[in-house]
Design an enzyme around this catalytic site. Structure first.
Site, PDB file in Angstrom:
ATOM      1  N   GLU A   1       9.305  -4.121   2.952  1.00 51.04           N
ATOM      2  CA  GLU A   1      10.610  -4.678   3.303  1.00 51.04           C
ATOM      3  C   GLU A   1      11.386  -3.821   4.310  1.00 51.04           C
ATOM      4  OE1 GLU A   1      12.908  -5.807  -0.097  1.00 51.04           O
ATOM      5  OE2 GLU A   1      11.323  -7.072  -0.905  1.00 51.04           O
TER       6      GLU A   1
ATOM      7  N   GLU B   1       5.727  -9.408  -4.136  1.00 53.15           N
ATOM      8  CA  GLU B   1       6.796  -9.239  -5.130  1.00 53.15           C
ATOM      9  C   GLU B   1       7.422 -10.585  -5.429  1.00 53.15           C
ATOM     10  OE1 GLU B   1       9.966  -6.437  -4.354  1.00 53.15           O
ATOM     11  OE2 GLU B   1       8.537  -4.951  -3.601  1.00 53.15           O
TER      12      GLU B   1
HETATM   13  C1  FCB Z   1      12.881  -5.738  -3.608  1.00 55.90           C
HETATM   14  C2  FCB Z   1      12.379  -4.307  -3.630  1.00 55.90           C
HETATM   15  C3  FCB Z   1      11.979  -3.817  -4.998  1.00 55.90           C
HETATM   16  C4  FCB Z   1      12.943  -4.287  -6.068  1.00 55.90           C
HETATM   17  C5  FCB Z   1      13.162  -5.771  -5.961  1.00 55.90           C
HETATM   18  C6  FCB Z   1      14.061  -6.351  -7.021  1.00 55.90           C
HETATM   19  O1  FCB Z   1      13.710  -5.937  -2.512  1.00 55.90           O
HETATM   20  O2  FCB Z   1      11.279  -4.179  -2.761  1.00 55.90           O
HETATM   21  O3  FCB Z   1      11.884  -2.418  -4.949  1.00 55.90           O
HETATM   22  O4  FCB Z   1      14.113  -3.595  -5.977  1.00 55.90           O
HETATM   23  O5  FCB Z   1      13.666  -6.102  -4.705  1.00 55.90           O
END
Ligand code: FCB
Length: 496
Positions: A192, A398
């Site tokens: 990210e 994620e």
């Molecule tokens: C993302 C991050 C991760 C966590 C989630 C909820 O943006 O990569 O580390 O904080 O959100």
């Protein structure tokens, strides 16, 4: 500099209808491809603790979390969930849950305490032991080199707005690639980069907490450069069979109305959320309009001849992180100020040159983060990239939800909301696979409760509950449910 890409050129490619697998669209349990990876994700600073051990030095997140007022309740990652010492038990837990892959990140300052120069062997040894433990249990490691924890010394030298940081990252990538390339096959350069650039240097809600829009755009370019140089360094240091990708929090941006002004607001935010990274990484050019819309902030003079070639390295996969979509409208008189974009409270916008665009709360049920639950957005996101870069394997690196989980008196933790969230999002992934997208795996965020950045320990994303007093781990009901999905490779009817 290569021609800018246009939004039209990104969506023109279409998927072949023959890629629709008939069995995938039949009714009954939703079957995922046989070799689909069922994973969970974490990151170093959020779980490891042991911040002063074995030569590790402070990263920007140590400094930031120790600065009064920066994190909820002054929480820090000093202890976190002690994964540095409990990694064996944590891997055993993953095996018990039947996970087939684990995504983790390496703490740069364990490997290079000053962000440059020779590696600290003890730091590399920790990750080697972790990886061996995973491999022993048949769990595929997926390693992320950078999940936001820049060595403080590099921030002192200017951080991501400085070009040299990209070269430092490439050196670090080469070191870790050479040390672990024999046993890790899935490599992610950056997690990210949008958050690193725009929350770290724009709104300042993330480390290092600077609020300078021009610095945020410089950071974005240098993160792109770091990715490109890092990917090349990895490939030079590792066996050819290894695969190199990147994880982006690619956003789904929606307009409040179909008016030309609102659609233009979407185009501009899409450039800042997605195009600023996808353009160079996937297509070798910044998107059309990005330079114009940010002209008052920077002249982009920091982009040097040859940078886009260096950034545009072949990718073996793209990681998509998805939580919630964004909803925007044109708002010519919108005051610069706190926004409803879900990225924390700050008087400074993370969106350079977009002071005339308003963010709105998307309607619908929300998680504990205040993020609207919208599984359709995940399908939309996957399909966008399946069309934009046909043939590029995708992973959902994620996806997950925070809820206010509490143990029952008997110690069990029931989190039916999380099961519902995961079920709906996995169904969306399945639909994308049925629609022809090449999705190879899904990583639940997160394996266990942990330090949720500026929100501290108050937000629990884990499938495994952590008692922060005793560090005891208890799989929540969602963990058991996910284990069932992983074991069968099938998503059954939702039993709400
Ligand atoms: C993302 C991050 C991760 C966590 C989630 C909820 O943006 O990569 O580390 O904080 O959100």
């Amino acid at each position: 500099m290569p021609e800018p890409i246009t939004p039209e050129s990104l969506t023109s490619a279409s998927l072949a209808p023959e890629s629709l697998a008939p069995e995938a669209i039949s009714t009954g349990p939703l079957a995922f491809p046989a070799d689909f990876l069922w994973g969970a994700a974490t990151s170093a600073y959020q779980i490891e603790g042991a911040v002063r051990e074995d030569g590790r030095t402070p990263s920007i997140w140590d400094t930031f979390s120790h600065t009064p007022g920066r994190t909820e309740g002054g929480d820090t990652g000093d202890v976190a969930v002690e994964h540095y010492h409990r990694y064996r038990d944590d891997v055993a837990l993953m095996a018990d849950l039947g996970l087939t892959s684990y995504r983790f990140s390496v703490a740069w300052t364990r490997v290079q305490p000053t962000g440059r120069g020779p590696a600290v062997q003890r730091g590399l040894d920790f990750y080697r032991r972790l990886v061996d433990e995973l491999l022993d249990r048949g769990i595929t490691p997926s390693l992320t080199l950078y999940h936001w924890d820049l060595p403080q010394e590099l921030e002192n030298a200017g951080g991501w707005p400085e070009r040299d940081t990209a070269y430092r990252f490439a050196e670090y990538a080469g070191i870790v690639g050479a040390a672990l390339g024999d046993r890790v096959q899935l490599w992610t350069t950056l997690n990210e980069p949008w958050c690193s650039a725009f929350l770290g240097y724009g709104s300042g809600v993330h480390a290092p907490g600077r609020t300078d829009p021009a610095a945020a755009l410089r950071a974005a370019h240098h993160l792109n450069l770091a990715h490109g140089l890092g990917a090349s360094a990895l490939r030079a240091a590792m066996p050819k069979r290894n695969r190199v990708g990147v994880s982006l929090n690619s956003s789904v941006i929606r307009a409040v109305s179909e008016s030309a002004e609102d659609l233009d607001a979407v185009r501009r935010i899409d450039n800042l959320a997605n195009g600023v990274f996808h353009g160079p990484l996937l297509h070798g050019a910044y998107p059309a309009g990005l330079f114009e819309q940010t002209a008052r902030v920077t002249d982009w003079g920091h982009v040097q001849e040859g940078d886009l070639r260096a950034i545009h390295q072949p990718l073996d996969f793209l990681g998509l992180n998805y939580y919630t979509p964004a909803l925007v409208s044109a708002a010519p008189s919108a005051p610069a100020g706190p926004r409803a974009d879900g990225h924390g409270a700050s008087d400074h916008s993370p969106w350079p040159g977009a002071g005339d665009i308003a963010f709105h709360q998307t309607p619908g049920e929300r998680t504990e983060m205040g993020w609207t639950i919208d599984p359709g957005g995940l399908h939309e996101l996957i399909m966008r990239y399946a069309r934009e870069v046909p043939g590029l394997p995708l992973y959902v690196t994620e996806n997950g939800a925070a809820y206010d989980d509490k143990p029952d008196p008997d110690g069990t933790v029931h989190d039916p909301e999380r099961i519902a969230y995961l079920h709906a999002h996995l169904a969306a992934v399945h639909r994308a696979v049925a629609d022809g997208a090449d999705v190879r795996g899904y990583y639940l965020w997160s394996l266990m409760d942990n330090f949720e950045w500026a929100y501290g320990y108050g937000k629990r994303f884990g499938a495994v509950y952590v008692d922060y007093e005793t560090q005891a781990r208890t799989p929540k009901s969602s963990a058991r449910w996910y284990a069932g999905v992983a074991a069968t490779g099938e998503l059954g009817e939702f039993q709400g």
